[in-house]
Design a protein around this motif. Structure first.
Motif, PDB file in Angstrom:
ATOM      1  N   ASP A 100       2.936  36.405   1.057  1.00 53.20           N
ATOM      2  CA  ASP A 100       1.773  36.519  -0.089  1.00 53.20           C
ATOM      3  C   ASP A 100       2.081  35.578  -1.355  1.00 53.20           C
ATOM      4  O   ASP A 100       1.458  35.706  -2.162  1.00 53.20           O
ATOM      5  CB  ASP A 100       1.430  38.223  -0.611  1.00 53.20           C
ATOM      6  N   PHE A 101       3.337  34.670  -1.126  1.00 53.08           N
ATOM      7  CA  PHE A 101       3.869  34.043  -2.417  1.00 53.08           C
ATOM      8  C   PHE A 101       3.023  32.617  -2.428  1.00 53.08           C
ATOM      9  O   PHE A 101       3.185  31.789  -1.532  1.00 53.08           O
ATOM     10  CB  PHE A 101       5.138  33.752  -2.220  1.00 53.08           C
ATOM     11  N   ARG A 102       2.027  32.438  -3.208  1.00 45.21           N
ATOM     12  CA  ARG A 102       0.947  31.205  -3.204  1.00 45.21           C
ATOM     13  C   ARG A 102       1.835  30.053  -3.351  1.00 45.21           C
ATOM     14  O   ARG A 102       1.682  29.222  -2.626  1.00 45.21           O
ATOM     15  CB  ARG A 102       0.076  31.271  -4.290  1.00 45.21           C
ATOM     16  N   ALA A 103       2.980  29.994  -4.126  1.00 49.25           N
ATOM     17  CA  ALA A 103       3.579  28.663  -4.463  1.00 49.25           C
ATOM     18  C   ALA A 103       4.072  28.181  -3.119  1.00 49.25           C
ATOM     19  O   ALA A 103       4.462  26.836  -2.965  1.00 49.25           O
ATOM     20  CB  ALA A 103       4.740  28.701  -5.454  1.00 49.25           C
ATOM     21  N   LEU A 128      -4.883  29.102   1.670  1.00 47.90           N
ATOM     22  CA  LEU A 128      -6.013  29.188   1.278  1.00 47.90           C
ATOM     23  C   LEU A 128      -6.611  30.498   1.875  1.00 47.90           C
ATOM     24  O   LEU A 128      -7.518  31.064   1.063  1.00 47.90           O
ATOM     25  CB  LEU A 128      -6.976  27.961   1.522  1.00 47.90           C
ATOM     26  N   ALA A 129      -6.525  31.022   2.828  1.00 52.12           N
ATOM     27  CA  ALA A 129      -7.020  32.212   3.505  1.00 52.12           C
ATOM     28  C   ALA A 129      -6.323  33.304   2.726  1.00 52.12           C
ATOM     29  O   ALA A 129      -7.197  34.236   2.509  1.00 52.12           O
ATOM     30  CB  ALA A 129      -6.640  32.151   5.150  1.00 52.12           C
ATOM     31  N   ARG A 130      -4.998  33.460   2.294  1.00 48.15           N
ATOM     32  CA  ARG A 130      -4.492  34.378   1.300  1.00 48.15           C
ATOM     33  C   ARG A 130      -4.855  34.310   0.071  1.00 48.15           C
ATOM     34  O   ARG A 130      -4.817  35.184  -0.643  1.00 48.15           O
ATOM     35  CB  ARG A 130      -3.002  34.240   1.691  1.00 48.15           C
ATOM     36  N   HIS A 131      -5.041  32.898  -0.433  1.00 49.35           N
ATOM     37  CA  HIS A 131      -5.408  32.522  -1.813  1.00 49.35           C
ATOM     38  C   HIS A 131      -6.550  32.002  -2.126  1.00 49.35           C
ATOM     39  O   HIS A 131      -6.239  30.619  -2.316  1.00 49.35           O
ATOM     40  CB  HIS A 131      -4.132  32.173  -2.683  1.00 49.35           C
ATOM     41  N   PRO A 132      -7.637  32.473  -2.098  1.00 47.36           N
ATOM     42  CA  PRO A 132      -8.901  31.623  -1.758  1.00 47.36           C
ATOM     43  C   PRO A 132      -8.891  30.778  -3.212  1.00 47.36           C
ATOM     44  O   PRO A 132     -10.189  29.947  -3.300  1.00 47.36           O
ATOM     45  CB  PRO A 132     -10.090  32.592  -1.432  1.00 47.36           C
ATOM     46  N   ASP A 133      -8.670  31.431  -4.308  1.00 47.74           N
ATOM     47  CA  ASP A 133      -8.888  30.918  -5.593  1.00 47.74           C
ATOM     48  C   ASP A 133      -7.926  29.784  -6.042  1.00 47.74           C
ATOM     49  O   ASP A 133      -8.008  29.264  -7.084  1.00 47.74           O
ATOM     50  CB  ASP A 133      -8.817  32.012  -6.645  1.00 47.74           C
ATOM     51  N   ALA A 134      -7.057  29.241  -5.225  1.00 44.40           N
ATOM     52  CA  ALA A 134      -5.954  28.276  -5.393  1.00 44.40           C
ATOM     53  C   ALA A 134      -6.605  27.040  -5.139  1.00 44.40           C
ATOM     54  O   ALA A 134      -7.123  26.656  -4.097  1.00 44.40           O
ATOM     55  CB  ALA A 134      -4.695  28.798  -4.505  1.00 44.40           C
ATOM     56  N   PRO A 135      -6.451  26.169  -6.418  1.00 45.29           N
ATOM     57  CA  PRO A 135      -7.004  24.889  -6.191  1.00 45.29           C
ATOM     58  C   PRO A 135      -6.140  23.731  -5.123  1.00 45.29           C
ATOM     59  O   PRO A 135      -6.630  22.932  -4.365  1.00 45.29           O
ATOM     60  CB  PRO A 135      -7.095  24.307  -7.554  1.00 45.29           C
ATOM     61  N   GLN A 136      -4.793  24.034  -5.321  1.00 43.71           N
ATOM     62  CA  GLN A 136      -3.890  23.309  -4.322  1.00 43.71           C
ATOM     63  C   GLN A 136      -4.351  23.103  -2.918  1.00 43.71           C
ATOM     64  O   GLN A 136      -4.002  21.747  -2.483  1.00 43.71           O
ATOM     65  CB  GLN A 136      -2.518  23.613  -4.698  1.00 43.71           C
ATOM     66  N   PRO A 137      -4.400  24.203  -2.329  1.00 36.61           N
ATOM     67  CA  PRO A 137      -4.603  23.820  -0.690  1.00 36.61           C
ATOM     68  C   PRO A 137      -6.100  22.890  -0.498  1.00 36.61           C
ATOM     69  O   PRO A 137      -5.982  22.153   0.414  1.00 36.61           O
ATOM     70  CB  PRO A 137      -5.097  25.418  -0.280  1.00 36.61           C
TER      71      PRO A 137
END
Length: 116
Positions: free
Chosen positions: A58-61, A87-96
């Protein structure tokens, strides 16, 4: 003034000591992977960041920087796969989104140029 890469390298022994004491320390594995990434050792970074993500999915970085490692090696398919998983785990993350765009563009250029 010390550069970012130097600071990462100076911290390496501390990350390595943390892993010796607790081999399942996902944060120390991540940080050691970041030190490798800053030292242009993408293969080593990918190995360490992958291990870190296995222990803490679950660690986005972790996803973001693992994708960077693959992009640096020109492994567009793996960068795409990791970015989509992030992106599937963190849909709000811009980097992916950005990494997917870079990888998809490079894959398309390879097809157009004749080298997939």
């Amino acid at each position: 003034r010390q550069g970012a890469a130097d600071r990462w390298q100076n911290a390496r022994p501390f990350f390595e000591a943390a892993i010796e004491r607790q081999p399942t320390n996902s944060n120390a594995l991540y940080l050691l992977g970041m030190a490798a990434l800053f030292d242009d050792r993408a293969d080593e970074a990918i190995d360490l960041l992958s291990k870190s993500l296995l222990m803490d999915p679950d660690f986005r970085a972790g996803y973001v920087n693992l994708a960077i490692g693959y992009l640096r090696l020109g492994d567009w398919g793996s960068a795409l796969e990791v970015s989509e998983a992030g992106l599937a785990r963190h849909p709000d993350a811009p980097q992916p989104h950005y990494h997917i765009g870079v990888a998809a563009c490079q894959l398309a250029l390879g097809v157009i140029g004749g080298s997939p």
